[in-house]
Design an enzyme around this catalytic site. Structure first.
Site, mmCIF file in Angstrom:
data_model
loop_
_atom_site.group_PDB
_atom_site.id
_atom_site.type_symbol
_atom_site.label_atom_id
_atom_site.label_comp_id
_atom_site.label_asym_id
_atom_site.label_seq_id
_atom_site.Cartn_x
_atom_site.Cartn_y
_atom_site.Cartn_z
ATOM 1 N N GLU A 263 0.862 -1.193 0.000
ATOM 2 C CA GLU A 263 0.000 0.000 0.000
ATOM 3 C C GLU A 263 0.899 1.244 0.000
ATOM 4 O OE1 GLU A 263 -1.441 0.938 3.941
ATOM 5 O OE2 GLU A 263 -3.375 1.586 3.172
ATOM 6 N N ASN B 193 -6.992 6.282 -1.324
ATOM 7 C CA ASN B 193 -5.894 5.344 -1.096
ATOM 8 C C ASN B 193 -6.177 4.209 -2.085
ATOM 9 O OD1 ASN B 193 -4.057 3.499 -0.135
ATOM 10 N ND2 ASN B 193 -4.446 3.944 2.014
ATOM 11 N N LYS C 280 -9.543 2.200 -1.553
ATOM 12 C CA LYS C 280 -9.700 1.602 -0.210
ATOM 13 C C LYS C 280 -11.027 1.988 0.450
ATOM 14 C CE LYS C 280 -6.938 1.310 4.088
ATOM 15 N NZ LYS C 280 -5.638 1.721 4.657
ATOM 16 N N GLU D 254 -5.544 8.798 7.995
ATOM 17 C CA GLU D 254 -6.165 8.335 6.734
ATOM 18 C C GLU D 254 -7.583 8.883 6.557
ATOM 19 O OE1 GLU D 254 -5.530 4.488 4.968
ATOM 20 O OE2 GLU D 254 -4.266 3.948 6.658
ATOM 21 N N CYS E 126 -4.740 -2.894 3.087
ATOM 22 C CA CYS E 126 -4.394 -2.796 4.497
ATOM 23 C C CYS E 126 -5.538 -3.051 5.470
ATOM 24 C CB CYS E 126 -3.726 -1.456 4.778
ATOM 25 S SG CYS E 126 -2.832 -1.515 6.349
ATOM 26 N N ASN F 107 0.496 -1.168 5.316
ATOM 27 C CA ASN F 107 1.469 -0.438 6.148
ATOM 28 C C ASN F 107 0.900 -0.513 7.552
ATOM 29 O OD1 ASN F 107 3.452 1.801 4.662
ATOM 30 N ND2 ASN F 107 1.683 1.288 3.410
HETATM 31 N N1 CDT Z 1 -2.685 1.531 6.551
HETATM 32 C C1 CDT Z 1 -3.553 0.928 7.384
HETATM 33 O O1 CDT Z 1 -4.698 0.698 7.040
HETATM 34 N N2 CDT Z 1 -3.088 0.629 8.607
HETATM 35 C C2 CDT Z 1 -3.917 0.100 9.644
HETATM 36 C C3 CDT Z 1 -3.414 0.485 10.972
HETATM 37 C C4 CDT Z 1 -4.447 0.263 11.991
HETATM 38 S S1 CDT Z 1 -3.807 0.191 13.580
HETATM 39 C C5 CDT Z 1 -4.453 -1.342 14.076
HETATM 40 C C6 CDT Z 1 -4.030 -1.423 9.596
HETATM 41 O O2 CDT Z 1 -5.142 -1.917 9.690
HETATM 42 O O3 CDT Z 1 -3.029 -2.110 9.552
#
Ligand code: CDT
Length: 322
Positions: free
Chosen positions: A47, A110, A127, A146, A171, A196
């Protein structure tokens, strides 16, 4: 005869803020060549793969923010990836920040694209499940904005590509059963998911030690419960002082991990995936037509402590232990 798809994970190590897109694309091209040498038909990148993970900062200046987005794809910086895909006959999945002008309005998503082995964009996904927060929260060690920098996309679709039925997610989508099920209901055989994920989860620091486990748990459950392959690929390591998990892996329709990256750096791992293995699950335990009970899945609403079915009928709630 089995339909085999050789899939490469193109896990990226950290990308610092000072790293320009050209240097990142060079790293990705090198990985694509390695993937080709290992027999891959397609490589999956993370991502927001072209820049550092910028939602970790509260950025007030619009021009500064815009610099993290792509206004067209391909563009001058990403063209080498598309050209190499064509030269090698290797497709790719790429996540990036998209800035689009639609109906005269600036819109931010995203986004992930799927590119064929001829170097053509064949699908785009925006996303859906955006994590984090929309306002500056200075109490956090780092931000996760985000919800400020993107709007949610319209939904999940599948594409006939690479000899099968392919879906995309990004993600946080991987933590939601709905992601896989909506794709599964469309016959998806393989889902590509770039991510990420910081090790530290500010609102729930008690989960930090479980972040790798939760990643793999979600990917494995999604694969098994929908009889599909799931390919999860990280941007990993310490980026601008923030440590992110690695753990990129390829999960079979059985829920078993068949390949896993071992570092938190640029790393290519490949698995030979039979798309026909999906049917073993889709035609037995998870034969949706035979075993799903959609009548029982109506939206359940809670109102003033009372549980109601979608049609307003009160539902008897069984007390624990009864
Ligand atoms: N980029 C992304 O979506 N990151 C989120 C962080 C959330 S913290 C649990 C993820 O779900 O990994």
């Amino acid at each position: 005869m089995n339909r085999y798809l050789n899939v490469a994970m193109g896990q990226l190590g950290p990308i610092q803020r000072a790293d320009d897109r050209a240097s990142v694309v060079r790293r990705m091209c090198e990985m694509m060549r390695e993937a080709k040498a290992l027999g891959a038909h397609v490589i999956v990148y993370p991502e927001l793969a072209l820049t550092t993970f910028f939602p970790r900062w509260y950025i007030e200046d619009e021009h500064e923010l815009d610099a993290f987005y792509e206004t067209e794809m391909p563009n001058a910086e990403t063209l080498p990836l598309f050209a190499l895909a064509r030269e090698l006959g290797v497709g790719f999945y790429l996540g990036y920040a998209e800035l689009a002008i639609e109906a005269g309005r600036k819109r931010r998503f995203n986004t992930a694209i799927l590119v064929s082995g001829q170097g053509r964009i064949i699908a785009k996904y925006r996303k859906v499940h955006l994590p984090g927060h929309a306002e500056h929260e200075p109490w956090r060690r780092f931000q996760h904005l985000e919800k400020r920098y993107f709007e949610p996309g319209p939904g999940f679709g599948v594409t006939r590509a690479f000899g099968g039925v392919v879906g995309m997610a990004l993600c946080n989508d991987r933590r939601w059963a709905e992601t896989y099920r909506v794709l599964g209901l469309q016959g998806c055989e393989m889902t590509f998911i770039g991510y990420n994920t910081p090790v530290h989860n500010a609102p729930a620091p008690a989960h930090d030690d479980l972040s790798l486990f939760h990643n793999q748990l979600a990917l494995q459950a999604g694969a098994y419960q929908n009889g599909m392959w799931v390919v999860g690929v990280a941007k990993a390591g310490v980026e601008e002082g923030v440590d992110s998990i690695g753990g990129s892996c390829i999960v079979a329709p059985s829920g078993e991990v068949v390949s896993r990256c071992l570092t938190k750096d640029d790393e290519v791992m490949v698995a030979r995936c039979s798309l026909d293995w999906c049917a073993i699950y889709k035609r037995t335990t998870f034969d949706f037509d035979k075993h799903r009970q959609p009548h029982a899945y109506g939206l359940i609403v809670e109102r003033k402590g009372e549980t109601l079915a979608a049609d307003g009928t009160p539902l008897a709630v069984t007390a624990p232990g009864h």
